[in-house]
Design an enzyme around this catalytic site. Sequence first.
Site, short mmCIF file in Angstrom:
data_model
loop_
_atom_site.label_atom_id
_atom_site.label_comp_id
_atom_site.label_asym_id
_atom_site.label_seq_id
_atom_site.Cartn_x
_atom_site.Cartn_y
_atom_site.Cartn_z
N ASP A 150 -32.56 -3.09 15.32
CA ASP A 150 -33.67 -3.29 16.24
C ASP A 150 -33.72 -4.71 16.84
O ASP A 150 -34.31 -4.91 17.89
CB ASP A 150 -35.00 -2.93 15.56
CG ASP A 150 -35.95 -2.37 16.59
OD1 ASP A 150 -35.53 -1.50 17.37
OD2 ASP A 150 -37.11 -2.83 16.63
N GLY A 151 -33.09 -5.68 16.16
CA GLY A 151 -33.00 -7.02 16.75
C GLY A 151 -32.22 -7.00 18.06
O GLY A 151 -32.65 -7.57 19.07
N HIS A 152 -31.07 -6.31 18.06
CA HIS A 152 -30.29 -6.19 19.30
C HIS A 152 -31.08 -5.41 20.35
O HIS A 152 -31.11 -5.77 21.53
CB HIS A 152 -28.99 -5.41 19.04
CG HIS A 152 -28.05 -6.04 18.06
ND1 HIS A 152 -27.81 -5.50 16.82
CD2 HIS A 152 -27.28 -7.15 18.15
CE1 HIS A 152 -26.91 -6.24 16.17
NE2 HIS A 152 -26.58 -7.26 16.95
N ARG A 175 -25.07 -7.09 8.78
CA ARG A 175 -24.47 -7.20 7.45
C ARG A 175 -25.41 -6.72 6.34
O ARG A 175 -24.96 -6.58 5.19
CB ARG A 175 -24.02 -8.64 7.19
CG ARG A 175 -22.82 -9.03 8.07
CD ARG A 175 -22.24 -10.38 7.72
NE ARG A 175 -20.96 -10.61 8.36
CZ ARG A 175 -20.77 -11.30 9.49
NH1 ARG A 175 -21.80 -11.85 10.12
NH2 ARG A 175 -19.56 -11.45 10.00
#
Length: 284
Positions: free
Chosen positions: A31-33, A189
């Site tokens: 969700d960051g991307h 990661r």
Amino acid sequence: MNIVHTPAELRAALAPFQSPAFVPTMGNLHDGHLDLVRQAVPLGDVTVASIFVNRLQFGPNEDFDTYPRTLQADCDKLADAGCHVVFAPNERDLYPEPQTFTVAPDQALANILEGHFRPGFFTGVCTVVMKLFQCVYAESKGPRHALFGKKDYQQLMVIRRMVEQFALPITVVGGETQRAADGLALSSRNGYLSAAERAEAVQLAQALRRLADATRALPEASFACAVGQLEHEATQTLNRRGWRTDYLTVRRRRDLQAPAHGDSLVVLGASRLGATRLIDNLEC
Ligand code: PAF
């Protein structure tokens, strides 16, 4: 959504547009991307994401070979987030011959913290980002935006400096770190963590929060040496839980050097839990 693989296909796909808003990634999207993609949509007349696991930025003992490649799932997520064009080159498309010209970043910024523990990392990042910029913006004449997450805080600073020093006509936008409900920063990661490690992983964010709070409470007179002591104690506390910490440190925001009382601060950390190296930071 158009998925292209070669620089020539990308140029053709972007030819009708003037103002690409671009999100470079290595895939295995979270969700960051996707938050960066959603921010990108109103900034340009076309939203582009790249997916490329860049060998140049991995050290010999790092996870280049095992880095998750999840192209189809990534493309589905990008389409839902409003992306128009995905650039997913293979190695030969982007590096048709060994990349002997590289972009070497400012040593003072790039040889500390991540650059100290991952020698060559920022040269690899700058080289691929410069190349991706050439591919994405080759045909554009209007405002150009590129979006990077603040979770890779030092990377964002290095890219901003590169854009300034090469006078690239690109506005770099930093997106806030997205976190899981318990506070763990989202990262590709995180998928490497076992269930027990995943439960423990939030301790890195909590250590940064405690270090930030303790630093803010320091009096001016003892600030410089007390910060060092707080960093040491924070590192010991995390290591006693089984982590292997590369750094937990307080820096001034403008250049990531040692801070003085009254500076705007950021606390940054990198530590290994089992085989997984996690990084995080907090502006304070
Ligand atoms: O942050 C990343 O995912 C990578 O370092 C980047 C910027 C896509 C360059 O390979």
